[in-house]
Write a protein that holds these residues in place. Sequence first.
Motif, PDB file in Angstrom:
ATOM      1  N   VAL A  64       0.846  -1.412   0.064  1.00  0.00           N
ATOM      2  CA  VAL A  64       0.023  -0.130  -0.210  1.00  0.00           C
ATOM      3  C   VAL A  64       0.986   1.819  -0.126  1.00  0.00           C
ATOM      4  N   ASN A  65       1.393   1.026   1.574  1.00  0.00           N
ATOM      5  CA  ASN A  65       3.151   2.863   1.499  1.00  0.00           C
ATOM      6  C   ASN A  65       3.767   2.583  -0.001  1.00  0.00           C
ATOM      7  N   GLY A  66       3.948   1.104  -0.593  1.00  0.00           N
ATOM      8  CA  GLY A  66       4.522   1.857  -1.754  1.00  0.00           C
ATOM      9  C   GLY A  66       4.260   2.082  -3.274  1.00  0.00           C
ATOM     10  N   VAL A  67       2.889   1.828  -3.146  1.00  0.00           N
ATOM     11  CA  VAL A  67       1.955   2.491  -4.016  1.00  0.00           C
ATOM     12  C   VAL A  67       2.194   3.584  -3.991  1.00  0.00           C
ATOM     13  N   VAL A  68       1.642   3.866  -2.889  1.00  0.00           N
ATOM     14  CA  VAL A  68       1.810   5.633  -2.327  1.00  0.00           C
ATOM     15  C   VAL A  68       2.472   6.770  -2.792  1.00  0.00           C
ATOM     16  N   TYR A  69       3.241   6.230  -2.055  1.00  0.00           N
ATOM     17  CA  TYR A  69       4.500   6.572  -2.423  1.00  0.00           C
ATOM     18  C   TYR A  69       5.497   6.909  -3.849  1.00  0.00           C
ATOM     19  N   GLY A  70       5.215   5.546  -4.849  1.00  0.00           N
ATOM     20  CA  GLY A  70       5.414   5.360  -6.081  1.00  0.00           C
ATOM     21  C   GLY A  70       4.436   6.807  -7.322  1.00  0.00           C
ATOM     22  N   ALA A  71       3.028   6.235  -6.671  1.00  0.00           N
ATOM     23  CA  ALA A  71       2.121   7.570  -7.370  1.00  0.00           C
ATOM     24  C   ALA A  71       2.587   8.851  -6.539  1.00  0.00           C
ATOM     25  N   GLN A  72       3.075   9.313  -5.849  1.00  0.00           N
ATOM     26  CA  GLN A  72       2.798   9.793  -5.469  1.00  0.00           C
ATOM     27  C   GLN A  72       4.524  11.403  -6.467  1.00  0.00           C
ATOM     28  N   THR A  73       4.835  10.433  -6.739  1.00  0.00           N
ATOM     29  CA  THR A  73       6.389  10.861  -6.645  1.00  0.00           C
ATOM     30  C   THR A  73       5.966  10.940  -8.534  1.00  0.00           C
ATOM     31  N   ALA A  74       5.141  10.067  -8.945  1.00  0.00           N
ATOM     32  CA  ALA A  74       5.516   9.880 -10.948  1.00  0.00           C
ATOM     33  C   ALA A  74       4.649  11.169 -11.041  1.00  0.00           C
ATOM     34  N   ALA A  75       3.205  11.974  -9.912  1.00  0.00           N
ATOM     35  CA  ALA A  75       2.177  12.688  -9.663  1.00  0.00           C
ATOM     36  C   ALA A  75       2.989  14.077 -10.422  1.00  0.00           C
ATOM     37  N   ARG A  76       3.325  13.718  -9.390  1.00  0.00           N
ATOM     38  CA  ARG A  76       4.809  15.944  -9.214  1.00  0.00           C
ATOM     39  C   ARG A  76       5.149  15.982  -9.867  1.00  0.00           C
ATOM     40  N   HIS A  77       5.374  14.769 -10.983  1.00  0.00           N
ATOM     41  CA  HIS A  77       6.485  15.101 -12.476  1.00  0.00           C
ATOM     42  C   HIS A  77       6.038  14.970 -13.252  1.00  0.00           C
ATOM     43  N   MET A  78       4.970  14.449 -13.825  1.00  0.00           N
ATOM     44  CA  MET A  78       3.340  14.315 -14.666  1.00  0.00           C
ATOM     45  C   MET A  78       3.280  15.981 -14.966  1.00  0.00           C
ATOM     46  N   ARG A  79       2.106  15.651 -13.441  1.00  0.00           N
ATOM     47  CA  ARG A  79       1.467  17.283 -13.234  1.00  0.00           C
ATOM     48  C   ARG A  79       2.515  18.811 -13.686  1.00  0.00           C
ATOM     49  N   ALA A  80       3.673  18.271 -13.369  1.00  0.00           N
ATOM     50  CA  ALA A  80       4.712  19.527 -14.029  1.00  0.00           C
ATOM     51  C   ALA A  80       5.254  19.520 -15.557  1.00  0.00           C
ATOM     52  N   HIS A  81       4.533  18.159 -16.201  1.00  0.00           N
ATOM     53  CA  HIS A  81       5.409  17.770 -17.242  1.00  0.00           C
ATOM     54  C   HIS A  81       3.989  17.406 -19.026  1.00  0.00           C
ATOM     55  N   GLY A  82       2.847  17.924 -17.688  1.00  0.00           N
ATOM     56  CA  GLY A  82       1.866  17.716 -19.274  1.00  0.00           C
ATOM     57  C   GLY A  82       0.779  16.285 -19.245  1.00  0.00           C
TER      58      GLY A  82
END
Length: 274
Positions: free
Chosen positions: A139-157
Amino acid sequence: MTATTPNELANTTRADASPLSASYPELVGKVAVVTGAGRGMGAVFATELARRGINVVAGDLDGAPEVADQINEEIAEGGRVVGLRTDVTEPGDHDRLLGAAVDEFGGVDFWINNAGIFPQAEFTEIPPAQLTSTYQVNVNGVVYGAQTAARHMRAHGGGTIVNMASVAAVRVRATRAAYNSSKAAVRHLTSCMAVELGSHNIRVNAIAPGFVDTEMTRWVREDPAALDRALSTVPLHRVGSPIEVFGALYFLLSDSARYITGAVIPVDGGSQHI
């Protein structure tokens, strides 16, 4: 009526590992992060993505650098794979995966939260350490991974996140309370992420495998009686293969799935309905 021999049973119920013919040329040159890629399903994901021209950063506690070297040696023309030792329970390790993707390939288009563990214990005997480790990884591993991905993706389209749920999220089996509940959390988190991240052009979906031919299920496949019991709950009456799970992943990453978010795709031979 003649009884089915163990060899005959194995021949009629074995996994179909034949290659997939699907092709999504728009994905060539894209970049994916895959956790839990040091073996099993994650290693198959990394291999098949690279085979189709997608660059991959592969993370795992053990084996990721070695798997990356093997893939790069095997696939001369295709995507390149970088492997990093990764503990998905540590948020900083996800940042390292992202940093490697940016440094090596210029960014991240896809993030696959595949890492997971599968403990078993009778409900009244589940030790605190098992409960903690299961939720931390699954669970936490999915949250942390998705948070990292989303922060980057949010800033790059935008981008695409795929989480690994399981048929166990909706189908209860004894001695698997920690695992079942962790995968139910992943299923619901996928919906939460899809709702919150959709306005940033980030799609979030999940795959829910059933009985798939991996190291985890080998003991069942080697016991004819256990195999017959397991397959009695699978309408297609055979074991699934990792390449068939990859087929769902490949589709979800493609433009053919561009209006799909918040979905959980079962790859289980129909077992969730029994």
